[in-house]
Design a protein around this motif. Structure first.
Motif, mmCIF file in Angstrom:
data_model
loop_
_atom_site.group_PDB
_atom_site.id
_atom_site.type_symbol
_atom_site.label_atom_id
_atom_site.label_comp_id
_atom_site.label_asym_id
_atom_site.label_seq_id
_atom_site.Cartn_x
_atom_site.Cartn_y
_atom_site.Cartn_z
ATOM 1 N N THR A 107 -1.775 -44.030 -0.450
ATOM 2 C CA THR A 107 -2.358 -43.812 0.876
ATOM 3 C C THR A 107 -1.676 -44.604 1.979
ATOM 4 N N CYS A 108 -1.242 -45.794 1.655
ATOM 5 C CA CYS A 108 -0.778 -46.701 2.720
ATOM 6 C C CYS A 108 0.732 -46.886 2.724
ATOM 7 N N CYS A 119 3.509 -45.178 5.002
ATOM 8 C CA CYS A 119 3.884 -45.730 6.304
ATOM 9 C C CYS A 119 4.177 -47.222 6.240
ATOM 10 N N HIS A 120 3.710 -47.864 5.189
ATOM 11 C CA HIS A 120 3.848 -49.317 5.134
ATOM 12 C C HIS A 120 4.779 -49.783 4.022
ATOM 13 N N GLY A 156 4.848 -48.091 10.066
ATOM 14 C CA GLY A 156 3.815 -49.092 10.334
ATOM 15 C C GLY A 156 4.265 -50.508 10.008
ATOM 16 N N ILE A 188 3.851 -53.646 4.550
ATOM 17 C CA ILE A 188 2.617 -54.412 4.326
ATOM 18 C C ILE A 188 2.413 -54.611 2.834
ATOM 19 N N LYS A 209 -2.069 -61.024 4.321
ATOM 20 C CA LYS A 209 -3.344 -61.469 4.891
ATOM 21 C C LYS A 209 -4.145 -62.257 3.853
ATOM 22 N N HIS A 253 -10.235 -56.650 8.419
ATOM 23 C CA HIS A 253 -9.410 -55.500 8.786
ATOM 24 C C HIS A 253 -10.094 -54.191 8.396
ATOM 25 N N HIS A 293 -7.171 -48.895 13.611
ATOM 26 C CA HIS A 293 -5.892 -48.521 13.009
ATOM 27 C C HIS A 293 -5.376 -47.231 13.639
ATOM 28 N N PRO A 294 -4.061 -47.180 13.924
ATOM 29 C CA PRO A 294 -3.509 -45.954 14.519
ATOM 30 C C PRO A 294 -3.673 -44.758 13.580
#
Ligand code: HEC
Length: 109
Positions: free
Chosen positions: A40-41, A44-45, A51, A54, A59, A67, A75-76
């Motif tokens: 899912t992330c 883009c990350h 993004g 990440i 964090k 978050h 979040h965009p």
């Protein structure tokens, strides 16, 4: 502010307290979360993604929880709105369990 040192001290003490007492959302499955995070992330990350890269380690546990509380609004894009709640819980749990101040910080997703 004159007493900035005191303010910093208090903030640090509070942060340490909140971090140790913070609990990730109930019912998250970290192992599923790891898989879902990649799916899912990481699109883009990942390295060179739009993004920025990440990983859980960027964090602290408390920061990840914060978050995820705000991400649907902040979040965009609409990934946090479109992804099922349970999936987000699992991802949150994985990131929490592998956060910078967790027992096993992870760099890769
Ligand atoms: C469609 C692309 C896309 C997807 C999918 C996506 N993000 Fe993002 N994300 C972004 C963009 C773009 C930003 C803004 C980057 C910036 O401001 O530099 C961002 C910002 C963030 C930030 C803030 C960065 C920081 O340094 O604090 C976090 C955390 C984050 N995303 C987590 C996630 C998580 C967790 C997921 C999976 C549930 C996810 N993102 C999925 C595009 C995406």
């Amino acid at each position: 502010m004159k007493n900035w040192k005191t303010v910093v001290m208090i903030t640090l003490v509070l942060a340490a307290f909140i971090t140790t007492s913070a609990l990730a959302v109930d019912g998250g499955n970290s192992r599923k979360g790891k898989h879902l995070f990649k799916k899912t992330c990481k699109t883009c990350h990942g390295a060179g993604g739009e993004g920025g890269e990440i990983s859980p380690k960027v964090k602290t546990m408390a920061q990840w929880d914060r978050h995820f509380k705000k991400a649907a609004k902040k979040h965009p894009g609409d990934v946090f709105k479109k992804t099922p709640k349970q999936d987000l819980k699992d991802i949150n749990q994985f990131l929490y369990d592998s956060a910078a101040d967790s027992l096993s910080p992870e760099t890769c997703g």
